[in-house]
Write an enzyme that holds these catalytic residues in place. Structure first.
Site, PDB file in Angstrom:
ATOM      1  N   ASP A 241      41.920  47.838  48.320  1.00  0.00           N
ATOM      2  CA  ASP A 241      40.999  48.692  47.663  1.00  0.00           C
ATOM      3  C   ASP A 241      40.497  48.179  46.459  1.00  0.00           C
ATOM      4  OD1 ASP A 241      43.491  48.872  46.407  1.00  0.00           O
ATOM      5  OD2 ASP A 241      43.459  50.888  45.894  1.00  0.00           O
ATOM      6  N   GLU A 340      54.265  44.571  37.220  1.00  0.00           N
ATOM      7  CA  GLU A 340      53.891  43.192  36.766  1.00  0.00           C
ATOM      8  C   GLU A 340      54.593  42.226  35.843  1.00  0.00           C
ATOM      9  OE1 GLU A 340      50.733  46.399  38.149  1.00  0.00           O
ATOM     10  OE2 GLU A 340      52.583  46.207  36.612  1.00  0.00           O
TER      11      GLU A 340
END
Length: 395
Positions: A241, A340
């Protein structure tokens, strides 16, 4: 009867044998004519006379009733001409080579040698033929391993097709690793086959119902695949996306160990954009962009689509002097937004092992947009089975 016998006798006019005469009168022959004259015979005539005498001895003369020869003269003539033709045919009249030389059947025309004399003060300049010289770069490019987790939803076909069209424009080598959950869907396989990109379609069997980020197990499935097959290249997590530029994928090939760059993100309220990523001086990272107060406790302020790393870190720890050989995976036990930083901490120790790209990290090369609309029905097979509720009639 006596008179009749005397009439039919062919020898009635000849003298009897008792008188010592010869019963035959020797006719004149060619040999007697040749030697009757006083001239010296030629070698050919002498040879002909010898052959004639030989034939006289072998074949005695026979006369007809009238005393004439029947076949002697034509036979001698034919025999004489045959012998003369045979001797002439065997006589060598010139020099004949039995073995032909290599030049007898050559069609190459050798020009005569040309002697060119050059003046003393003669210089030949380079001749320009108008050909454009191109510099061909034969340096092999690094392979890109683009990992994309996906799941069935209303805009899945749009996202995958858009990302596939971008990857199709990236120069090879590139492998698109697409991971689904539970099973391979026919719709996703159809999009991958028509994308024109080299891909690998994987399935994640881990249960992701209790995980806030469902892409954690999907990315770990791709990491296990890269480690197991020892794929060499630059690993990049590209969600379907997001929006990417071609410049981003070209800059990935310049990464040696770990590279990072800033990412523009659309805020949850969708009324402003924020920037997240490194602050660089050239390629040196010395700071971070962040606007979220709740995420300031993170060690590295990077979005999931804002970094890439060398795949050999996963399966060759000795090359990078890693102290532990434990598998590098994303953790599903951390809070949302810390995926992350906990993953990057397994790859590098600090910012000195990072490479900022592009130089000075001053360009935005991809956007992370939250445009997912909830409540849309996922059409099976991307086909509408029935018409929509609102239909406008044509007047």
């Amino acid at each position: 009867m006596a008179s009749i016998r005397r009439t039919l006798s062919p020898y009635r006019d000849r003298p009897p044998h008792q008188n010592g005469g010869s019963p035959f009168t020797a006719p004149s022959t060619p040999s007697s004519k040749l030697f009757s004259n006083g001239r010296h015979p030629s070698p050919v005539s002498a040879f002909a006379v010898a052959v004639t005498r030989f034939l006289d001895d072998v074949f005695p003369l026979r006369y007809s009733r009238k005393g004439s020869r029947i076949w002697r003269r034509p036979f001698y003539r034919c025999l004489l001409f045959f012998l003369l033709g045979f001797l002439l045919g065997m006589t060598p009249f010139g020099h004949v080579n039995d073995v032909p030389s290599s030049h007898d059947f050559s069609f190459d025309i050798e020009p005569p040698p040309v002697i060119v004399t050059r003046p003393e003060n003669f210089f030949l300049d380079t001749v320009d033929l108008g050909v454009v010289k191109e510099n061909f770069d034969f340096t092999p490019k690094k392979q890109l391993l683009v990992v994309t987790p996906t799941y069935n939803r209303a805009l899945q076909a749009y996202y995958l097709n858009r990302l596939g069209q971008v990857l199709r424009l990236v120069p090879p080598p590139l492998v698109w690793i697409v991971v689904e959950t539970d099973a391979e869907s026919v719709e996703t396989a159809d999009v991958l086959m028509k994308s024109g990109v080299m891909y690998r379609h994987l399935v994640c069997t881990e249960n992701s119902t209790n995980v806030k980020d469902r892409g954690v197990h999907q990315r770990n499935t791709a990491l296990e695949h890269i480690e197991h097959h020892k794929l060499d290249g630059i690993v990049y997590f590209a969600d379907d996306d997001n929006i990417y530029s071609l410049e981003l994928f070209e800059s990935l090939r310049e990464i040696r160990r770990f590279g990072t760059w800033p990412v523009a993100m659309l805020a949850q309220g969708k009324n402003k954009a924020i920037l997240e990523g490194p602050v660089c001086n050239g390629s040196e990272v010395f700071g971070w962009h962040t606007n979220d107060k709740s995420k300031r406790l993170r060690r590295f302020h990077v979005d999931m689509s804002g970094f890439a790393f060398n795949s050999t870190i996963l399966w060759d720890p000795k090359r990078w002097h890693r102290p532990f050989a434990t598998p590098i995976r994303q953790l599903d036990s951390v809070k949302e937004g810390f995926q992350e930083t906990t993953f990057i901490e397994q790859l590098v120790e600090d910012e000195t092992q990072m490479e900022g790209t592009p130089p000075n990290c001053s360009r935005i090369m991809n956007w992370h947009l939250h445009l997912e609309s909830r409540g849309l029905v996922y059409p099976k097979g991307w086909l509408l089975q029935k018409n929509l509720d609102a239909i406008l009639q044509i007047k």
